[in-house]
Enzyme design. Sequence first.
Site, PDB file in Angstrom:
ATOM      1  N   HIS A   1      22.858   9.538  56.475  1.00 46.55           N
ATOM      2  CA  HIS A   1      21.715   9.185  56.209  1.00 46.55           C
ATOM      3  C   HIS A   1      20.354  10.297  56.668  1.00 46.55           C
ATOM      4  CE1 HIS A   1      21.228   8.430  60.848  1.00 46.55           C
ATOM      5  NE2 HIS A   1      20.405   8.964  60.695  1.00 46.55           N
TER       6      HIS A   1
ATOM      7  N   SER B   1      20.274  12.212  65.021  1.00 49.47           N
ATOM      8  CA  SER B   1      21.211  11.731  64.159  1.00 49.47           C
ATOM      9  C   SER B   1      22.297  12.414  63.548  1.00 49.47           C
ATOM     10  CB  SER B   1      20.349  10.943  62.953  1.00 49.47           C
ATOM     11  OG  SER B   1      19.476  10.080  63.167  1.00 49.47           O
TER      12      SER B   1
ATOM     13  N   ASP C   1      27.987   5.230  57.136  1.00 49.01           N
ATOM     14  CA  ASP C   1      27.141   6.307  57.552  1.00 49.01           C
ATOM     15  C   ASP C   1      28.013   7.491  58.139  1.00 49.01           C
ATOM     16  OD1 ASP C   1      24.777   7.613  57.785  1.00 49.01           O
ATOM     17  OD2 ASP C   1      24.007   6.884  59.491  1.00 49.01           O
TER      18      ASP C   1
END
Length: 352
Positions: free
Chosen positions: A112, A259, A163
């Site tokens: 992502h 992230s 992911d």
Amino acid sequence: MSHTISPVGWALQFLQEIESMQLLKSAFFHLFLLTLSCAAKAAQHKNVVCSHRPAVNEEEEDLSSEILGNHDADAGAWPWLVSVQIASKDGTYGHTCSGSIIDNYWVLTAAHCFKAKVANNVEKIMLVFGLEQISRFSKNTYARPVAEVIKHENYNPDTESNDIALIKVTDSILFTDYVQPVCLQNQRLDIAELKPCVTAGWGMVEGKGKRTDILQEQEISIIPTAICNQGDWYNGSLSDQVLCAGFKWAGPDRCQTDSGGPLVCKVLGAGKFYQLGITNWGLGCGQRVHPGIYTSVRKYIEWIQWKTSKLSEMQVGSERARMASSPLNINDGIHSQTFGVLTVVGLVILFI
């Protein structure tokens, strides 16, 4: 009818034979040097082990969950952590996501991180290694341009399933005291045997305010998926391809711009950290009964091996090295004998 070679002809023929021998010697000698160079590089690569933390005195290190919250990390504490930076319109690069070094050319991160259009242009991406402070590069910091980004084929941006992504750099990553690869979890581990579990990054604290400038670290706990799937938690939305980590009540968590960063846990039997998760998503940051969600590395080991062709010796051999009873194994002996034979052959060729 016999032909007699004149003294001049004989001399010319002799010189030609000498020249041919010199050319042959030169060819063998250059091949010898090339072989030595390859052997030296292979030995250097072989000596690299994953999750090595040369800049840290682990006996004096204090990672305690009794004090909740983020804390400044010491330089070199997490040498596998990478800053994924993307160029803005004015050409300057800014920290967007994190990642972890798993090999000389590969960095593991979240898919992502590359939702934005600009993030799909490898020429706009830069990886920064050995970084401690976002606003200032130290002598231990350097950057690498990106050659390729590989997102999981079944990544779903709506559900954030699968992911995971890999980034390949253009030039080999130089390992130093402050830049090292991390070991990847390749088998099921007992949660009770994992202590501490740590995340680190430059993300926003508690999901608000400015991003932190100095690398932050925090100890968290792995929470069984069955607990995290309870009705007032994530209500059964979590699959076995993710991990839930944080605290049962409000506490430390990874937030925006963290992230892709690694969740690492120290395996007591091995005495070193293994990456179990990749920072994925969560409802808010540090909120009650909503711990962070991490992509489970173990579930994607085969995918990583497939996409990188193979894991390097530092990954595949990490468990073998740990279990070896002797510091010198059979392969080391073979390498040493081969190197010795090549040296003797090279010296003979040089002096005959």
